[in-house]
Design a protein around this motif. Structure first.
Motif, PDB file in Angstrom:
ATOM      1  N   SER A   1       0.830  -1.214   0.000  1.00 38.18           N
ATOM      2  CA  SER A   1       0.000   0.000   0.000  1.00 38.18           C
ATOM      3  C   SER A   1       0.863   1.262   0.000  1.00 38.18           C
ATOM      4  CB  SER A   1      -0.956  -0.004   1.189  1.00 38.18           C
ATOM      5  OG  SER A   1      -0.243  -0.186   2.390  1.00 38.18           O
ATOM      6  N   THR A   2       1.980   1.235   0.712  1.00 34.57           N
ATOM      7  CA  THR A   2       2.888   2.382   0.733  1.00 34.57           C
ATOM      8  C   THR A   2       3.624   2.498  -0.589  1.00 34.57           C
ATOM      9  OG1 THR A   2       3.153   2.240   3.120  1.00 34.57           O
ATOM     10  CG2 THR A   2       4.867   3.416   1.915  1.00 34.57           C
ATOM     11  N   GLN A   3       4.063   1.388  -1.141  1.00 33.36           N
ATOM     12  CA  GLN A   3       4.782   1.440  -2.420  1.00 33.36           C
ATOM     13  C   GLN A   3       3.910   2.096  -3.491  1.00 33.36           C
ATOM     14  OE1 GLN A   3       7.936   0.804  -2.363  1.00 33.36           O
ATOM     15  NE2 GLN A   3       7.993  -0.301  -0.425  1.00 33.36           N
ATOM     16  N   ILE A   4       2.638   1.765  -3.514  1.00 30.96           N
ATOM     17  CA  ILE A   4       1.711   2.348  -4.482  1.00 30.96           C
ATOM     18  C   ILE A   4       1.604   3.857  -4.261  1.00 30.96           C
ATOM     19  CG2 ILE A   4      -0.716   2.426  -5.215  1.00 30.96           C
ATOM     20  CD1 ILE A   4      -0.742  -0.649  -4.382  1.00 30.96           C
ATOM     21  N   ARG A   5       1.393   4.245  -3.022  1.00 30.52           N
ATOM     22  CA  ARG A   5       1.238   5.671  -2.735  1.00 30.52           C
ATOM     23  C   ARG A   5       2.528   6.440  -3.014  1.00 30.52           C
ATOM     24  NH1 ARG A   5      -2.553   2.944  -0.246  1.00 30.52           N
ATOM     25  NH2 ARG A   5      -4.541   3.932   0.214  1.00 30.52           N
ATOM     26  N   PHE A   6       3.665   5.854  -2.674  1.00 28.08           N
ATOM     27  CA  PHE A   6       4.924   6.550  -2.930  1.00 28.08           C
ATOM     28  C   PHE A   6       5.245   6.622  -4.422  1.00 28.08           C
ATOM     29  CE2 PHE A   6       7.047   6.057   1.525  1.00 28.08           C
ATOM     30  CZ  PHE A   6       6.044   6.831   2.084  1.00 28.08           C
ATOM     31  N   ALA A   7       4.821   5.642  -5.211  1.00 32.16           N
ATOM     32  CA  ALA A   7       4.964   5.759  -6.671  1.00 32.16           C
ATOM     33  C   ALA A   7       4.148   6.947  -7.168  1.00 32.16           C
ATOM     34  CB  ALA A   7       4.522   4.468  -7.365  1.00 32.16           C
TER      35      ALA A   7
ATOM     36  N   ASN B   1       1.525   5.744   7.085  1.00 34.15           N
ATOM     37  CA  ASN B   1       0.644   5.048   8.029  1.00 34.15           C
ATOM     38  C   ASN B   1       0.014   3.799   7.440  1.00 34.15           C
ATOM     39  OD1 ASN B   1       0.894   6.910  10.235  1.00 34.15           O
ATOM     40  ND2 ASN B   1      -0.235   8.356   8.963  1.00 34.15           N
ATOM     41  N   ALA B   2       0.457   3.380   6.277  1.00 32.67           N
ATOM     42  CA  ALA B   2      -0.188   2.261   5.586  1.00 32.67           C
ATOM     43  C   ALA B   2       0.028   0.928   6.288  1.00 32.67           C
ATOM     44  CB  ALA B   2       0.290   2.181   4.147  1.00 32.67           C
ATOM     45  N   GLY B   3       1.029   0.812   7.134  1.00 34.26           N
ATOM     46  CA  GLY B   3       1.205  -0.422   7.886  1.00 34.26           C
ATOM     47  C   GLY B   3       0.016  -0.684   8.796  1.00 34.26           C
ATOM     48  N   GLU B   4      -0.528   0.377   9.373  1.00 28.27           N
ATOM     49  CA  GLU B   4      -1.688   0.254  10.257  1.00 28.27           C
ATOM     50  C   GLU B   4      -3.003   0.399   9.494  1.00 28.27           C
ATOM     51  OE1 GLU B   4       0.773   2.810  11.143  1.00 28.27           O
ATOM     52  OE2 GLU B   4       1.853   1.119  11.990  1.00 28.27           O
ATOM     53  N   ARG B   5      -2.999   1.207   8.432  1.00 29.90           N
ATOM     54  CA  ARG B   5      -4.216   1.468   7.662  1.00 29.90           C
ATOM     55  C   ARG B   5      -3.909   1.326   6.161  1.00 29.90           C
ATOM     56  NH1 ARG B   5      -3.990   5.662  11.269  1.00 29.90           N
ATOM     57  NH2 ARG B   5      -3.599   7.209   9.677  1.00 29.90           N
ATOM     58  N   PRO B   6      -3.832   0.083   5.672  1.00 28.94           N
ATOM     59  CA  PRO B   6      -3.444  -0.106   4.276  1.00 28.94           C
ATOM     60  C   PRO B   6      -4.508   0.310   3.267  1.00 28.94           C
ATOM     61  CG  PRO B   6      -3.971  -2.206   5.292  1.00 28.94           C
ATOM     62  CD  PRO B   6      -4.002  -1.176   6.385  1.00 28.94           C
ATOM     63  N   GLY B   7      -5.752   0.415   3.690  1.00 29.67           N
ATOM     64  CA  GLY B   7      -6.816   0.759   2.759  1.00 29.67           C
ATOM     65  C   GLY B   7      -7.232  -0.443   1.934  1.00 29.67           C
ATOM     66  N   THR B   8      -7.856  -0.171   0.814  1.00 30.17           N
ATOM     67  CA  THR B   8      -8.375  -1.224  -0.057  1.00 30.17           C
ATOM     68  C   THR B   8      -7.754  -1.105  -1.442  1.00 30.17           C
ATOM     69  OG1 THR B   8     -10.203   0.126  -0.872  1.00 30.17           O
ATOM     70  CG2 THR B   8     -10.605  -1.130   1.171  1.00 30.17           C
TER      71      THR B   8
ATOM     72  N   PHE C   1      10.875   6.610  -8.887  1.00 30.13           N
ATOM     73  CA  PHE C   1       9.568   6.120  -9.307  1.00 30.13           C
ATOM     74  C   PHE C   1       9.613   4.612  -9.580  1.00 30.13           C
ATOM     75  CE2 PHE C   1       6.719   5.172 -12.926  1.00 30.13           C
ATOM     76  CZ  PHE C   1       5.498   5.390 -12.309  1.00 30.13           C
ATOM     77  N   TYR C   2      10.583   4.181 -10.377  1.00 29.36           N
ATOM     78  CA  TYR C   2      10.672   2.765 -10.719  1.00 29.36           C
ATOM     79  C   TYR C   2      10.978   1.898  -9.496  1.00 29.36           C
ATOM     80  CZ  TYR C   2      10.005   2.689 -15.751  1.00 29.36           C
ATOM     81  OH  TYR C   2       9.458   2.734 -17.003  1.00 29.36           O
ATOM     82  N   PHE C   3      11.688   2.429  -8.521  1.00 28.36           N
ATOM     83  CA  PHE C   3      11.932   1.651  -7.299  1.00 28.36           C
ATOM     84  C   PHE C   3      10.603   1.220  -6.687  1.00 28.36           C
ATOM     85  CE2 PHE C   3      12.102   1.374  -2.700  1.00 28.36           C
ATOM     86  CZ  PHE C   3      13.096   0.432  -2.517  1.00 28.36           C
ATOM     87  N   HIS C   4       9.682   2.165  -6.540  1.00 32.98           N
ATOM     88  CA  HIS C   4       8.408   1.859  -5.890  1.00 32.98           C
ATOM     89  C   HIS C   4       7.507   0.990  -6.775  1.00 32.98           C
ATOM     90  CE1 HIS C   4       9.380   4.216  -2.424  1.00 32.98           C
ATOM     91  NE2 HIS C   4       9.693   5.234  -3.200  1.00 32.98           N
ATOM     92  N   VAL C   5       7.507   1.248  -8.079  1.00 28.75           N
ATOM     93  CA  VAL C   5       6.705   0.431  -8.989  1.00 28.75           C
ATOM     94  C   VAL C   5       7.226  -1.006  -9.016  1.00 28.75           C
ATOM     95  CG1 VAL C   5       6.060   0.091 -11.411  1.00 28.75           C
ATOM     96  CG2 VAL C   5       5.925   2.366 -10.402  1.00 28.75           C
ATOM     97  N   MET C   6       8.538  -1.154  -9.133  1.00 23.61           N
ATOM     98  CA  MET C   6       9.125  -2.500  -9.198  1.00 23.61           C
ATOM     99  C   MET C   6       8.939  -3.243  -7.880  1.00 23.61           C
ATOM    100  SD  MET C   6      10.463  -4.553 -11.228  1.00 23.61           S
ATOM    101  CE  MET C   6      10.424  -6.212 -10.611  1.00 23.61           C
ATOM    102  N   THR C   7       9.031  -2.530  -6.769  1.00 19.51           N
ATOM    103  CA  THR C   7       8.806  -3.164  -5.469  1.00 19.51           C
ATOM    104  C   THR C   7       7.357  -3.627  -5.365  1.00 19.51           C
ATOM    105  OG1 THR C   7      10.570  -1.841  -4.480  1.00 19.51           O
ATOM    106  CG2 THR C   7       8.990  -2.860  -2.969  1.00 19.51           C
TER     107      THR C   7
END
Length: 188
Positions: free
Chosen positions: A50-56, A85-92, A149-155
């Motif tokens: 969830s964090t990787q997506i948001r950080f991308a 905060n995505a570790g506690e609230r990852p969302g959907t 950008f690619y770091f977060h997308v690839m992760t």
């Protein structure tokens, strides 16, 4: 080629692919389990999917606005807060796809508001811990914006694969398929 004309298509293509990967996770996992994959990590000290997506999304928005010489939109601060905060609230998955769609719309809009696309324009990029990088716009795009950008997308891709989502190279490079010479694609 200008820095913005390099970044915008990259962001649009890969964020579109990321959204498709999330769609595959929804389709491949039993009801309710797709959202749980947003908490998955590659290693205990790494951020979850969830964090990787948001950080991308953050990287794409920051890159476009920094090159445009404009202040960041409020969505950058919101994404950073959600990501931290995505570790506690990852969302959907729906939340993640909505953030991607919002970012795609922002990336598409920035070239229309930019009057600064000089590859030699100086950009001072300060990190939260105080380190400052002095780049030209071209160096910023090539050496910082694309890599981060690619770091977060690839992760994100790697996390989805590690969770059993059936993704392959064609999913990662789907934006290249229109360039395949007719008659050269392997059959079967």
């Amino acid at each position: 080629m200008t820095p913005t004309s390099l970044l915008a298509p990259t962001y649009l293509q890969m964020l579109g692919a990321l959204s498709q990967w999330l769609g595959k996770a929804e389709a491949q996992l039993p009801s309710g389990e797709a959202d749980a994959v947003l908490s998955a990590r590659l290693a205990p000290d790494m951020f979850p999917l969830s964090t990787q997506i948001r950080f991308a999304c953050v990287q794409a928005q920051e890159g476009m606005f920094r090159l445009a010489g404009k202040d960041f939109p409020p969505s950058v601060a919101a994404l950073l807060e959600e990501g931290r905060n995505a570790g506690e609230r990852p969302g959907t998955i729906a939340d993640a796809k909505a953030r991607i769609e919002e970012t795609l719309m922002i990336v598409r809009s920035v070239p229309q508001i930019s009057d600064q696309d000089d590859p030699e324009r100086p950009i001072a990029h300060q990190l939260p811990m105080g380190i400052i990088f002095d780049f030209t716009a071209e160096q910023y795009a090539r050496d910082w914006a694309i890599g981060q950008f690619y770091f977060h997308v690839m992760t994100a891709y790697a996390i989805l694969r590690s969770q059993g989502i059936d993704l392959g190279k064609a999913d990662y490079v789907s934006h290249l398929l229109p360039y395949v010479r007719p008659g050269t694609m392997p059959q079967g």
